[in-house]
Design a protein around this motif. Structure first.
Motif, PDB file in Angstrom:
ATOM      1  N   ALA A  86      -7.892 -12.014  -7.388  1.00  0.00           N
ATOM      2  CA  ALA A  86      -8.379 -11.357  -6.309  1.00  0.00           C
ATOM      3  C   ALA A  86      -7.488 -11.363  -5.206  1.00  0.00           C
ATOM      4  O   ALA A  86      -7.267 -10.401  -4.667  1.00  0.00           O
ATOM      5  CB  ALA A  86      -9.880 -11.912  -5.957  1.00  0.00           C
ATOM      6  N   ALA A  87      -7.058 -12.277  -4.933  1.00  0.00           N
ATOM      7  CA  ALA A  87      -5.929 -12.583  -3.654  1.00  0.00           C
ATOM      8  C   ALA A  87      -4.617 -11.654  -4.103  1.00  0.00           C
ATOM      9  O   ALA A  87      -4.363 -10.932  -3.160  1.00  0.00           O
ATOM     10  CB  ALA A  87      -5.476 -13.793  -3.455  1.00  0.00           C
ATOM     11  N   ALA A  88      -4.216 -11.791  -5.101  1.00  0.00           N
ATOM     12  CA  ALA A  88      -3.130 -11.122  -5.586  1.00  0.00           C
ATOM     13  C   ALA A  88      -3.328  -9.359  -5.494  1.00  0.00           C
ATOM     14  O   ALA A  88      -2.649  -8.665  -5.047  1.00  0.00           O
ATOM     15  CB  ALA A  88      -2.531 -11.289  -6.916  1.00  0.00           C
ATOM     16  N   LEU A  89      -4.431  -9.093  -5.846  1.00  0.00           N
ATOM     17  CA  LEU A  89      -4.954  -7.706  -5.915  1.00  0.00           C
ATOM     18  C   LEU A  89      -5.095  -7.152  -4.370  1.00  0.00           C
ATOM     19  O   LEU A  89      -4.642  -6.042  -4.233  1.00  0.00           O
ATOM     20  CB  LEU A  89      -6.116  -7.398  -6.420  1.00  0.00           C
ATOM     21  CG  LEU A  89      -6.128  -7.038  -8.232  1.00  0.00           C
ATOM     22  CD1 LEU A  89      -7.617  -7.250  -8.757  1.00  0.00           C
ATOM     23  CD2 LEU A  89      -5.466  -5.750  -8.186  1.00  0.00           C
ATOM     24  N   LEU A  90      -5.661  -8.050  -3.474  1.00  0.00           N
ATOM     25  CA  LEU A  90      -5.890  -7.697  -2.095  1.00  0.00           C
ATOM     26  C   LEU A  90      -4.383  -7.694  -1.530  1.00  0.00           C
ATOM     27  O   LEU A  90      -4.276  -6.908  -0.462  1.00  0.00           O
ATOM     28  CB  LEU A  90      -6.736  -8.634  -1.589  1.00  0.00           C
ATOM     29  CG  LEU A  90      -8.344  -8.558  -2.032  1.00  0.00           C
ATOM     30  CD1 LEU A  90      -9.134  -9.704  -1.231  1.00  0.00           C
ATOM     31  CD2 LEU A  90      -8.700  -7.133  -1.653  1.00  0.00           C
ATOM     32  N   SER A  91      -3.464  -8.250  -1.982  1.00  0.00           N
ATOM     33  CA  SER A  91      -2.032  -8.334  -1.219  1.00  0.00           C
ATOM     34  C   SER A  91      -1.100  -7.063  -1.536  1.00  0.00           C
ATOM     35  O   SER A  91      -0.235  -6.874  -0.967  1.00  0.00           O
ATOM     36  CB  SER A  91      -1.284  -9.451  -1.792  1.00  0.00           C
ATOM     37  OG  SER A  91      -1.179  -9.763  -2.943  1.00  0.00           O
ATOM     38  N   LEU A  92      -1.573  -6.352  -2.743  1.00  0.00           N
ATOM     39  CA  LEU A  92      -0.900  -5.099  -3.206  1.00  0.00           C
ATOM     40  C   LEU A  92      -1.114  -3.863  -2.148  1.00  0.00           C
ATOM     41  O   LEU A  92      -2.225  -3.934  -1.571  1.00  0.00           O
ATOM     42  CB  LEU A  92      -1.446  -4.866  -4.613  1.00  0.00           C
ATOM     43  CG  LEU A  92      -1.044  -5.617  -5.772  1.00  0.00           C
ATOM     44  CD1 LEU A  92      -1.630  -5.121  -7.200  1.00  0.00           C
ATOM     45  CD2 LEU A  92       0.613  -5.765  -5.887  1.00  0.00           C
ATOM     46  N   PRO A  93      -0.142  -3.039  -2.134  1.00  0.00           N
ATOM     47  CA  PRO A  93      -0.347  -1.978  -1.444  1.00  0.00           C
ATOM     48  C   PRO A  93      -1.647  -1.078  -2.062  1.00  0.00           C
ATOM     49  O   PRO A  93      -1.839  -1.242  -3.140  1.00  0.00           O
ATOM     50  CB  PRO A  93       0.886  -0.887  -1.582  1.00  0.00           C
ATOM     51  CG  PRO A  93       1.979  -2.013  -2.045  1.00  0.00           C
ATOM     52  CD  PRO A  93       1.143  -3.124  -2.767  1.00  0.00           C
ATOM     53  N   GLU A  94      -2.142  -0.205  -0.987  1.00  0.00           N
ATOM     54  CA  GLU A  94      -3.554   0.525  -1.397  1.00  0.00           C
ATOM     55  C   GLU A  94      -3.397   1.332  -2.796  1.00  0.00           C
ATOM     56  O   GLU A  94      -4.020   1.353  -3.768  1.00  0.00           O
ATOM     57  CB  GLU A  94      -3.954   1.426  -0.393  1.00  0.00           C
ATOM     58  CG  GLU A  94      -5.279   2.123  -0.520  1.00  0.00           C
ATOM     59  CD  GLU A  94      -6.306   1.114  -0.756  1.00  0.00           C
ATOM     60  OE1 GLU A  94      -7.400   1.607  -1.339  1.00  0.00           O
ATOM     61  OE2 GLU A  94      -6.367   0.000  -0.078  1.00  0.00           O
ATOM     62  N   LYS A  95      -2.357   1.924  -2.849  1.00  0.00           N
ATOM     63  CA  LYS A  95      -1.785   2.837  -3.900  1.00  0.00           C
ATOM     64  C   LYS A  95      -1.868   2.160  -5.185  1.00  0.00           C
ATOM     65  O   LYS A  95      -2.483   2.510  -6.360  1.00  0.00           O
ATOM     66  CB  LYS A  95      -0.555   3.849  -3.729  1.00  0.00           C
ATOM     67  CG  LYS A  95      -0.111   4.751  -4.758  1.00  0.00           C
ATOM     68  CD  LYS A  95       0.774   5.592  -4.660  1.00  0.00           C
ATOM     69  CE  LYS A  95       1.088   6.685  -5.613  1.00  0.00           C
ATOM     70  NZ  LYS A  95       2.239   7.437  -5.118  1.00  0.00           N
ATOM     71  N   LYS A  96      -1.086   0.936  -5.067  1.00  0.00           N
ATOM     72  CA  LYS A  96      -1.080   0.085  -6.397  1.00  0.00           C
ATOM     73  C   LYS A  96      -2.258  -0.419  -6.791  1.00  0.00           C
ATOM     74  O   LYS A  96      -2.609  -0.657  -7.950  1.00  0.00           O
ATOM     75  CB  LYS A  96       0.038  -0.944  -6.119  1.00  0.00           C
ATOM     76  CG  LYS A  96       1.210  -0.714  -5.753  1.00  0.00           C
ATOM     77  CD  LYS A  96       2.233  -0.207  -6.978  1.00  0.00           C
ATOM     78  CE  LYS A  96       3.594   0.371  -6.224  1.00  0.00           C
ATOM     79  NZ  LYS A  96       4.414   0.900  -7.532  1.00  0.00           N
TER      80      LYS A  96
END
Length: 147
Positions: A86-96
């Protein structure tokens, strides 16, 4: 051996009689089977007359033994049980994040993702692949950073 007309007529009547008996007993068996099935069935009226308690999600056996981490992507909330993911997903840019959501949670094909972004299918595959690589790198940073 020549058959007379009377003999042919006798054979025809015998066969017709046999068929009628077979059909009659098949109908009787079907009627009995239907009655047996009806005796075992419970009507919906009976079920609605009984007092049933509604199912509840507050029962102990229905609770999730894992912590839940809600993540909102593309206006949809996804419940994850892995905090690092969850933390890794939230740290990605919006498009990714959108691409990962569309491909893995939205069940979009590569062609559909390409059409959404106005690109070709190979570019959509590249987007998905690069988003997964970034997610993997973020997961490694989070996992090794905690050790």
């Amino acid at each position: 051996m020549d058959c007379t007309e009377a003999y042919k007529e006798h054979i025809m009547y015998s066969f017709n009689g046999f068929c009628k008996v077979v059909i009659r007993y098949a109908a009787i068996n079907a009627w009995r089977d239907r009655n047996r099935r009806r005796q075992k069935e419970i009507s919906f009226e009976y079920l609605t007359e009984e007092k049933f308690y509604p199912l509840s999600t507050s029962d102990e056996f229905l609770k999730s033994p894992y912590e839940q981490y809600p993540v909102t992507i593309c206006g949809q909330t996804i419940i994850l049980t892995n905090g690092e993911l969850a933390a890794a997903l939230l740290s990605l840019p919006e498009k990714k994040r959108e691409i990962i959501y569309l491909y893995f949670f939205g069940n979009y094909t590569q062609q559909e993702i390409a059409d959404l972004y106005g690109q070709c299918k190979s570019t959509a595959w590249h987007y998905i692949h690069s988003a997964l690589q970034m997610l993997q790198e973020e997961m490694e940073v989070l996992l090794h950073g905690e050790s």
